[in-house]
Design a protein around this motif. Structure first.
Motif, PDB file in Angstrom:
ATOM      1  N   GLY A  96       0.815  -1.210   0.000  1.00 32.80           N
ATOM      2  CA  GLY A  96       0.000   0.000   0.000  1.00 32.80           C
ATOM      3  C   GLY A  96       0.845   1.255   0.000  1.00 32.80           C
ATOM      4  N   ARG A  97       1.857   1.296   0.866  1.00 35.05           N
ATOM      5  CA  ARG A  97       2.764   2.448   0.910  1.00 35.05           C
ATOM      6  C   ARG A  97       3.525   2.600  -0.407  1.00 35.05           C
ATOM      7  NH1 ARG A  97       5.800   4.895   5.087  1.00 35.05           N
ATOM      8  NH2 ARG A  97       4.030   4.385   6.441  1.00 35.05           N
ATOM      9  N   LEU A  98       3.962   1.482  -0.982  1.00 31.15           N
ATOM     10  CA  LEU A  98       4.685   1.533  -2.248  1.00 31.15           C
ATOM     11  C   LEU A  98       3.781   2.045  -3.361  1.00 31.15           C
ATOM     12  CD1 LEU A  98       7.276   0.909  -3.819  1.00 31.15           C
ATOM     13  CD2 LEU A  98       6.383  -1.397  -4.210  1.00 31.15           C
ATOM     14  N   PHE A  99       2.532   1.572  -3.394  1.00 27.63           N
ATOM     15  CA  PHE A  99       1.591   2.029  -4.414  1.00 27.63           C
ATOM     16  C   PHE A  99       1.372   3.538  -4.288  1.00 27.63           C
ATOM     17  CE2 PHE A  99      -2.662   3.039  -5.963  1.00 27.63           C
ATOM     18  CZ  PHE A  99      -2.652   2.440  -7.223  1.00 27.63           C
ATOM     19  N   GLN A 100       1.194   4.009  -3.069  1.00 27.98           N
ATOM     20  CA  GLN A 100       0.978   5.430  -2.830  1.00 27.98           C
ATOM     21  C   GLN A 100       2.166   6.253  -3.320  1.00 27.98           C
ATOM     22  OE1 GLN A 100       0.037   6.357   1.227  1.00 27.98           O
ATOM     23  NE2 GLN A 100      -0.436   8.483   0.814  1.00 27.98           N
ATOM     24  N   THR A 101       3.382   5.780  -3.039  1.00 26.39           N
ATOM     25  CA  THR A 101       4.582   6.502  -3.448  1.00 26.39           C
ATOM     26  C   THR A 101       4.711   6.557  -4.967  1.00 26.39           C
ATOM     27  OG1 THR A 101       5.745   5.849  -1.433  1.00 26.39           O
ATOM     28  CG2 THR A 101       7.100   6.553  -3.293  1.00 26.39           C
ATOM     29  N   ASP A 152       8.360  -4.194  -9.290  1.00 26.82           N
ATOM     30  CA  ASP A 152       9.779  -4.536  -9.301  1.00 26.82           C
ATOM     31  C   ASP A 152       9.907  -5.939  -8.724  1.00 26.82           C
ATOM     32  OD1 ASP A 152      12.474  -4.843  -9.032  1.00 26.82           O
ATOM     33  OD2 ASP A 152      12.749  -3.254  -7.547  1.00 26.82           O
ATOM     34  N   ILE A 153      10.242  -6.906  -9.571  1.00 27.86           N
ATOM     35  CA  ILE A 153      10.287  -8.295  -9.115  1.00 27.86           C
ATOM     36  C   ILE A 153      11.414  -8.520  -8.103  1.00 27.86           C
ATOM     37  CG2 ILE A 153       9.258  -9.203 -11.226  1.00 27.86           C
ATOM     38  CD1 ILE A 153      12.057 -10.027 -12.129  1.00 27.86           C
ATOM     39  N   HIS A 154      12.323  -7.561  -8.003  1.00 33.59           N
ATOM     40  CA  HIS A 154      13.427  -7.676  -7.056  1.00 33.59           C
ATOM     41  C   HIS A 154      13.170  -6.868  -5.782  1.00 33.59           C
ATOM     42  CE1 HIS A 154      15.659  -9.695 -10.192  1.00 33.59           C
ATOM     43  NE2 HIS A 154      15.516  -8.666 -11.000  1.00 33.59           N
ATOM     44  N   ASP A 155      11.941  -6.420  -5.583  1.00 35.11           N
ATOM     45  CA  ASP A 155      11.575  -5.645  -4.406  1.00 35.11           C
ATOM     46  C   ASP A 155      11.934  -6.435  -3.136  1.00 35.11           C
ATOM     47  OD1 ASP A 155      10.361  -4.274  -2.341  1.00 35.11           O
ATOM     48  OD2 ASP A 155       8.389  -4.196  -3.258  1.00 35.11           O
ATOM     49  N   PRO A 156      12.855  -5.919  -2.303  1.00 41.58           N
ATOM     50  CA  PRO A 156      13.297  -6.682  -1.132  1.00 41.58           C
ATOM     51  C   PRO A 156      12.198  -6.910  -0.103  1.00 41.58           C
ATOM     52  CG  PRO A 156      14.135  -4.433  -1.042  1.00 41.58           C
ATOM     53  CD  PRO A 156      13.550  -4.632  -2.410  1.00 41.58           C
ATOM     54  N   VAL A 170      12.376 -16.331  11.070  1.00 49.83           N
ATOM     55  CA  VAL A 170      12.840 -15.021  10.631  1.00 49.83           C
ATOM     56  C   VAL A 170      14.254 -15.112  10.060  1.00 49.83           C
ATOM     57  CG1 VAL A 170      13.345 -12.659  11.377  1.00 49.83           C
ATOM     58  CG2 VAL A 170      11.375 -13.860  12.302  1.00 49.83           C
ATOM     59  N   ASP A 171      15.039 -16.108  10.466  1.00 46.46           N
ATOM     60  CA  ASP A 171      16.419 -16.213   9.994  1.00 46.46           C
ATOM     61  C   ASP A 171      16.499 -16.526   8.495  1.00 46.46           C
ATOM     62  OD1 ASP A 171      15.475 -18.796  10.186  1.00 46.46           O
ATOM     63  OD2 ASP A 171      17.296 -19.604  11.091  1.00 46.46           O
ATOM     64  N   LEU A 172      15.353 -16.890   7.881  1.00 40.04           N
ATOM     65  CA  LEU A 172      15.360 -17.112   6.433  1.00 40.04           C
ATOM     66  C   LEU A 172      15.660 -15.826   5.666  1.00 40.04           C
ATOM     67  CD1 LEU A 172      12.293 -19.494   5.926  1.00 40.04           C
ATOM     68  CD2 LEU A 172      14.718 -20.084   5.828  1.00 40.04           C
ATOM     69  N   LEU A 173      15.451 -14.678   6.309  1.00 34.86           N
ATOM     70  CA  LEU A 173      15.727 -13.399   5.663  1.00 34.86           C
ATOM     71  C   LEU A 173      17.217 -13.214   5.405  1.00 34.86           C
ATOM     72  CD1 LEU A 173      13.284 -11.020   7.570  1.00 34.86           C
ATOM     73  CD2 LEU A 173      12.894 -12.328   5.483  1.00 34.86           C
ATOM     74  N   ASP A 174      18.053 -14.044   6.037  1.00 36.89           N
ATOM     75  CA  ASP A 174      19.493 -13.963   5.803  1.00 36.89           C
ATOM     76  C   ASP A 174      19.836 -14.284   4.352  1.00 36.89           C
ATOM     77  OD1 ASP A 174      19.798 -13.361   8.464  1.00 36.89           O
ATOM     78  OD2 ASP A 174      20.330 -15.408   9.060  1.00 36.89           O
ATOM     79  N   ALA A 175      18.893 -14.949   3.658  1.00 39.88           N
ATOM     80  CA  ALA A 175      19.145 -15.309   2.262  1.00 39.88           C
ATOM     81  C   ALA A 175      18.995 -14.113   1.319  1.00 39.88           C
ATOM     82  CB  ALA A 175      18.184 -16.420   1.831  1.00 39.88           C
ATOM     83  N   LEU A 176      18.414 -13.012   1.801  1.00 44.08           N
ATOM     84  CA  LEU A 176      18.220 -11.837   0.963  1.00 44.08           C
ATOM     85  C   LEU A 176      19.516 -11.041   0.843  1.00 44.08           C
ATOM     86  CD1 LEU A 176      14.785 -10.585   2.360  1.00 44.08           C
ATOM     87  CD2 LEU A 176      15.193 -11.830   0.238  1.00 44.08           C
ATOM     88  N   PRO A 177      19.710 -10.370  -0.305  1.00 40.62           N
ATOM     89  CA  PRO A 177      20.951  -9.595  -0.519  1.00 40.62           C
ATOM     90  C   PRO A 177      20.920  -8.248   0.207  1.00 40.62           C
ATOM     91  CG  PRO A 177      19.529  -9.367  -2.415  1.00 40.62           C
ATOM     92  CD  PRO A 177      18.851 -10.368  -1.499  1.00 40.62           C
ATOM     93  N   LEU A 178      20.452  -8.238   1.452  1.00 37.87           N
ATOM     94  CA  LEU A 178      20.388  -7.028   2.263  1.00 37.87           C
ATOM     95  C   LEU A 178      20.842  -7.370   3.673  1.00 37.87           C
ATOM     96  CD1 LEU A 178      16.899  -5.543   1.291  1.00 37.87           C
ATOM     97  CD2 LEU A 178      19.104  -4.709   0.512  1.00 37.87           C
ATOM     98  N   SER A 179      21.374  -6.392   4.349  1.00 40.22           N
ATOM     99  CA  SER A 179      21.740  -6.603   5.740  1.00 40.22           C
ATOM    100  C   SER A 179      20.492  -6.589   6.606  1.00 40.22           C
ATOM    101  CB  SER A 179      22.694  -5.503   6.207  1.00 40.22           C
ATOM    102  OG  SER A 179      22.022  -4.250   6.269  1.00 40.22           O
TER     103      SER A 179
END
Length: 257
Positions: A96-101, A152-156, A170-179
């Motif tokens: 929702g926030r992304l759509f608004q932006t 954006d299909i790469h939206d983190p 929650v530790d599955l988020l470690d697989a994302l290319p973000l800290s």
């Protein structure tokens, strides 16, 4: 006795499903009594088009014809009086926030979502539609066309939400290319909550949906383990805190989310 609430829901498919959970319609005929429902937190947000009487959320009257519902982080009570005529869209968590932006950039405006040219034009067209299915089709087509250039299909955040909806870890988020710090910042910006709190919302909602479907009414301890709680007491505390009701009370009252 059947409910006086006339409720219809449509679940978008394909590309639009990345953005919207649902398009829905709720009506209460003028000759029927009002209806009160509990809205369980789902971490989503939405746009509500009110073509009928003002509604009440947590006993506060809402009179605006178009409203943006911010991210839902706790349970609320909604009262739909006689003459209610609502239709709305429910965004996926964080979208929702992304759509608004993105819409503000397309329209070169800085105002709230509900005042945008796109949303206001939809409200005018919805008022001219008397058939619920026509309204749903109108929103489905309009939002599909609008988001076709936004995704954006790469939206983190979208990737993180997908991971947390699939697992309680929650530790599955470690697989994302973000800290971890970047993920936390993105979640706070888009959902106004942390990934851990989002996970807590989804687990509580999953438990209540399971109870609504009639599963494990007498085996709450097993249900707790199935959905990632340490034990039944932990599940009970989380449901009370986030949904405002314990699993046992939910079963007894047979409330709808």
């Amino acid at each position: 006795m059947s409910s006086p609430l006339l409720f219809d829901i449509h679940f978008p498919q394909g590309h639009l499903a990345l953005w919207l959970q649902a398009i829905w319609s709720a009506q209460v005929p003028m000759d029927q009594q009002g209806v009160t429902r509990r809205l369980v937190a789902d971490a989503g947000s939405g746009v509500l088009f009110n073509i009928g009487e003002p509604i009440l959320v947590d006993q506060q009257a809402l009179h605006d014809p178009v409203m943006f519902e911010s991210t839902n982080k706790q349970a609320h009570f909604i009262h739909l009086p006689s003459g209610t005529d609502l239709i709305g869209v429910r965004f996926q968590p964080g979208m929702g926030r992304l759509f608004q932006t993105k819409l503000a950039k397309q329209e070169s405006t800085t105002g709230p979502l509900q005042t945008s040219e796109f949303i206001q034009s939809l409200f005018v067209r919805l008022k001219d539609c008397l058939i619920t299915q026509e309204r749903i089709d109108l929103l489905d087509k309009a939002f599909y066309q609008r988001v076709s250039s936004m995704t954006d299909i790469h939206d983190p955040v979208l990737k993180a939400v997908e991971l947390l909806q699939q697992s309680s870890r929650v530790d599955l988020l470690d697989a994302l290319p973000l800290s971890q710090r970047q993920i936390e910042r993105q979640f706070q910006h888009r959902l106004s909550m942390s990934p851990k709190y989002f996970q807590r919302l989804r687990r509580v909602r999953a438990v209540l949906l399971a109870l609504k479907e009639g599963r494990n009414h007498t085996r709450l301890a097993e249900l707790a383990i199935e959905y990632g709680f340490s034990d039944q007491a932990h599940m009970t505390r989380e449901c009370q805190l986030i949904a405002g009701i314990t699993p046992k009370r939910y079963i007894n009252r047979k409330l709808l989310p």
